[in-house]
Write an enzyme that holds these catalytic residues in place. Structure first.
Site, PDB file in Angstrom:
ATOM      1  N   SER A 138     -19.640  81.095  19.629  1.00 50.14           N
ATOM      2  CA  SER A 138     -19.515  80.631  21.093  1.00 50.14           C
ATOM      3  C   SER A 138     -18.654  79.355  21.080  1.00 50.14           C
ATOM      4  O   SER A 138     -18.980  78.360  20.216  1.00 50.14           O
ATOM      5  CB  SER A 138     -20.862  80.259  21.511  1.00 50.14           C
ATOM      6  OG  SER A 138     -21.596  79.176  20.895  1.00 50.14           O
ATOM      7  N   GLY A 169     -15.690  78.378  20.273  1.00 48.54           N
ATOM      8  CA  GLY A 169     -15.042  77.879  19.019  1.00 48.54           C
ATOM      9  C   GLY A 169     -15.571  77.439  17.776  1.00 48.54           C
ATOM     10  O   GLY A 169     -15.285  77.222  17.062  1.00 48.54           O
ATOM     11  N   GLU A 180      -6.232  82.577  26.903  1.00 44.23           N
ATOM     12  CA  GLU A 180      -5.551  81.613  26.226  1.00 44.23           C
ATOM     13  C   GLU A 180      -4.076  81.984  25.225  1.00 44.23           C
ATOM     14  O   GLU A 180      -4.069  83.215  24.791  1.00 44.23           O
ATOM     15  CB  GLU A 180      -6.462  81.259  24.842  1.00 44.23           C
ATOM     16  CG  GLU A 180      -7.782  80.588  25.444  1.00 44.23           C
ATOM     17  CD  GLU A 180      -8.744  79.967  24.683  1.00 44.23           C
ATOM     18  OE1 GLU A 180      -8.341  78.988  23.524  1.00 44.23           O
ATOM     19  OE2 GLU A 180      -9.659  80.588  24.347  1.00 44.23           O
ATOM     20  N   GLU A 230      -6.401  84.376  22.804  1.00 37.61           N
ATOM     21  CA  GLU A 230      -7.919  84.842  22.906  1.00 37.61           C
ATOM     22  C   GLU A 230      -7.992  85.054  24.467  1.00 37.61           C
ATOM     23  O   GLU A 230      -7.159  84.601  25.245  1.00 37.61           O
ATOM     24  CB  GLU A 230      -8.811  84.043  22.429  1.00 37.61           C
ATOM     25  CG  GLU A 230      -8.883  83.953  20.864  1.00 37.61           C
ATOM     26  CD  GLU A 230     -10.105  83.196  20.328  1.00 37.61           C
ATOM     27  OE1 GLU A 230     -10.076  82.716  19.031  1.00 37.61           O
ATOM     28  OE2 GLU A 230     -10.830  82.600  21.088  1.00 37.61           O
ATOM     29  N   ASP A 239     -14.192  76.881  29.223  1.00 34.71           N
ATOM     30  CA  ASP A 239     -14.712  75.503  29.274  1.00 34.71           C
ATOM     31  C   ASP A 239     -13.506  74.434  29.348  1.00 34.71           C
ATOM     32  O   ASP A 239     -13.637  73.615  30.305  1.00 34.71           O
ATOM     33  CB  ASP A 239     -15.591  75.213  27.756  1.00 34.71           C
ATOM     34  CG  ASP A 239     -14.576  75.664  26.534  1.00 34.71           C
ATOM     35  OD1 ASP A 239     -13.403  76.198  26.715  1.00 34.71           O
ATOM     36  OD2 ASP A 239     -15.060  75.653  25.386  1.00 34.71           O
ATOM     37  N   THR A 240     -12.226  74.888  29.157  1.00 34.20           N
ATOM     38  CA  THR A 240     -11.216  74.073  29.499  1.00 34.20           C
ATOM     39  C   THR A 240     -10.844  73.914  30.696  1.00 34.20           C
ATOM     40  O   THR A 240     -10.438  72.976  31.484  1.00 34.20           O
ATOM     41  CB  THR A 240      -9.971  74.496  28.723  1.00 34.20           C
ATOM     42  OG1 THR A 240      -9.620  75.912  29.068  1.00 34.20           O
ATOM     43  CG2 THR A 240     -10.034  74.735  27.263  1.00 34.20           C
ATOM     44  N   ARG A 294     -21.818  69.434  23.127  1.00 37.77           N
ATOM     45  CA  ARG A 294     -21.158  68.916  24.326  1.00 37.77           C
ATOM     46  C   ARG A 294     -22.621  68.641  25.223  1.00 37.77           C
ATOM     47  O   ARG A 294     -23.049  69.549  25.868  1.00 37.77           O
ATOM     48  CB  ARG A 294     -20.372  70.081  25.195  1.00 37.77           C
ATOM     49  CG  ARG A 294     -19.368  69.611  26.042  1.00 37.77           C
ATOM     50  CD  ARG A 294     -18.265  70.677  26.165  1.00 37.77           C
ATOM     51  NE  ARG A 294     -18.636  72.031  26.349  1.00 37.77           N
ATOM     52  CZ  ARG A 294     -17.833  72.933  25.794  1.00 37.77           C
ATOM     53  NH1 ARG A 294     -16.861  72.682  24.949  1.00 37.77           N
ATOM     54  NH2 ARG A 294     -18.492  74.295  26.085  1.00 37.77           N
TER      55      ARG A 294
END
Length: 391
Positions: free
Chosen positions: A156, A158, A264, A276, A283-284, A361
């Protein structure tokens, strides 16, 4: 009105992290009923959902029990570590799985989506190979060459990813990847290191009965395989945007269903290389909480419910920067939020995670400015002002 969509719907979210929390907020704003499911209590999305369930999502029996209890209209996975074969059963019973059960099964493992893109669709990817033992990893690393990138096929955000500079670092990379692998998999992927100019996420919205549409590409920077900051627009040439859109449409058409996909890419001087794909908000893409009229969570909701998306407006240079924990704690307090919010066009989102550990995070800072560089600096500065302390 004929064929009008009836609300509310009953939505079951599998995985209840910060991305799930924002999705629940979007769903609640249109009056939907949401069941938030995760492996631990008081996960972020549970705090805003109608009800919550704590189960092992890798257990077919647990999934069966919770779906039988709630009878959702849609099942919406938010994480990778799910017993995906069970989702196929639910779909056969008439429950909609987002984007589809087969697509979820494909994308839960990096090896399957890579095989689909490279072997079946003929899309350019990094050279890659797989290993299930350290000895295999040493052999395939030699074949691909150094530097290379090693990561678990299932993880998860990365986690477990490392850049391997030489043969002496292979064992450390293997141990790190296996320690951070999710689910049942003890398999890693090793791929060539791409010397890219920028790494982007192309949020791709696949709709049930309307054309596939795209957000403006999002640039991002990673450390330890996890995103640290993202910005929009990414500032790449129009021809590369069109190439990435064509590839994203090809892959998402093959997967089917509806919803937002975070696709990605590595953008090099000469190429657009598929990296990917996540079949859910990315998230980005948290930058869209400040950068667009419809954020990625609202777009995901509209797509899965079959609601129209007449226009996506990008408001100009915007950025996000993560707020990370420095140490382990089960008692969280934040200081510096007021200082961070004193700057114009800055916003802070704190996720409400019940515990912290190094690099977890815990929130995100968002900013708008006159140019991307200024937006990135504002977001990073705001994030640095927010400190996590034990109460």
């Amino acid at each position: 009105m004929s064929d009008s969509i009836k609300l509310p719907k009953k939505l079951m979210l599998l995985g209840s992290g910060e991305l799930g929390k924002e999705f629940v907020i979007a769903a609640q704003r249109l009056g939907n009923y949401v069941i938030a499911v995760d492996r631990y209590a008081n996960a972020p999305a549970m705090q805003v959902a109608d009800c919550a369930e704590v189960i092992s999502m890798l257990s077919a029996d647990d999934l069966e029990a919770v779906v039988t209890k709630h009878q959702p209209d849609l099942i919406i996975p938010e994480i990778e570590a799910i017993r995906t074969e069970k989702l196929l059963e639910f779909e056969q019973r008439g429950i909609t799985v987002i984007p589809t059960a087969a697509a979820t099964n494909y994308t839960m493992n990096r090896d399957r989506i890579r095989e689909l893109a490279h072997k079946e669709l003929g899309i350019r990817t990094a050279k890659y190979g797989y290993a299930i033992t350290l000895e295999e990893l040493i052999a395939i690393s030699d074949e691909i060459g150094f530097p290379n990138v090693v990561k678990p096929v299932m993880s998860s955000s990365g986690k477990g990813q490392s850049v391997v500079a030489n043969k002496g670092e292979v064992e450390q990379a293997w141990n790190y990847a296996i320690a951070n692998s999710r689910g049942d998999s003890q398999k890693v992927i090793v791929e060539e290191f791409i010397n890219f100019e920028i790494e982007i996420t192309l949020l791709t919205i696949k709709q049930w009965n309307a054309p596939t549409i795209f957000c403006s590409p999002i640039g991002h920077r990673q450390e330890r395989g996890d995103y640290q900051e993202s910005w929009q627009p990414a500032g790449i040439p129009e021809d590369k945007i069109l190439q990435s859109q064509a590839i994203a449409k090809k892959v998402t058409d093959a997967l089917g269903g509806a919803g937002i996909f975070g696709v990605e890419f590595f953008i090099t001087k000469d190429e657009v290389i598929f990296s990917e794909l996540s079949p859910r908000p990315h998230d980005t893409g948290m930058v869209t909480l400040i950068s667009q009229n419809l954020n990625e969570f609202e777009l995901h909701l509209r797509a899965v419910l079959g609601l129209p998306i007449p226009h996506i407006e990008q408001f100009g240079p915007s950025a996000s920067a993560v707020i990370l924990a420095a140490e382990k704690s089960d008692s969280i307090n934040f200081i510096g939020v007021a200082e961070a919010l004193a700057e114009k066009d800055v916003d802070i989102k704190l996720f409400g995670k019940p515990s912290a550990h190094p690099y977890r995070r815990m929130g995100v800072a968002l900013a708008k400015a006159e140019n991307v560089q200024q937006a990135r600096e504002k977001a990073t500065t705001a994030a640095s002002k927010v400190q996590i302390i034990s109460s």
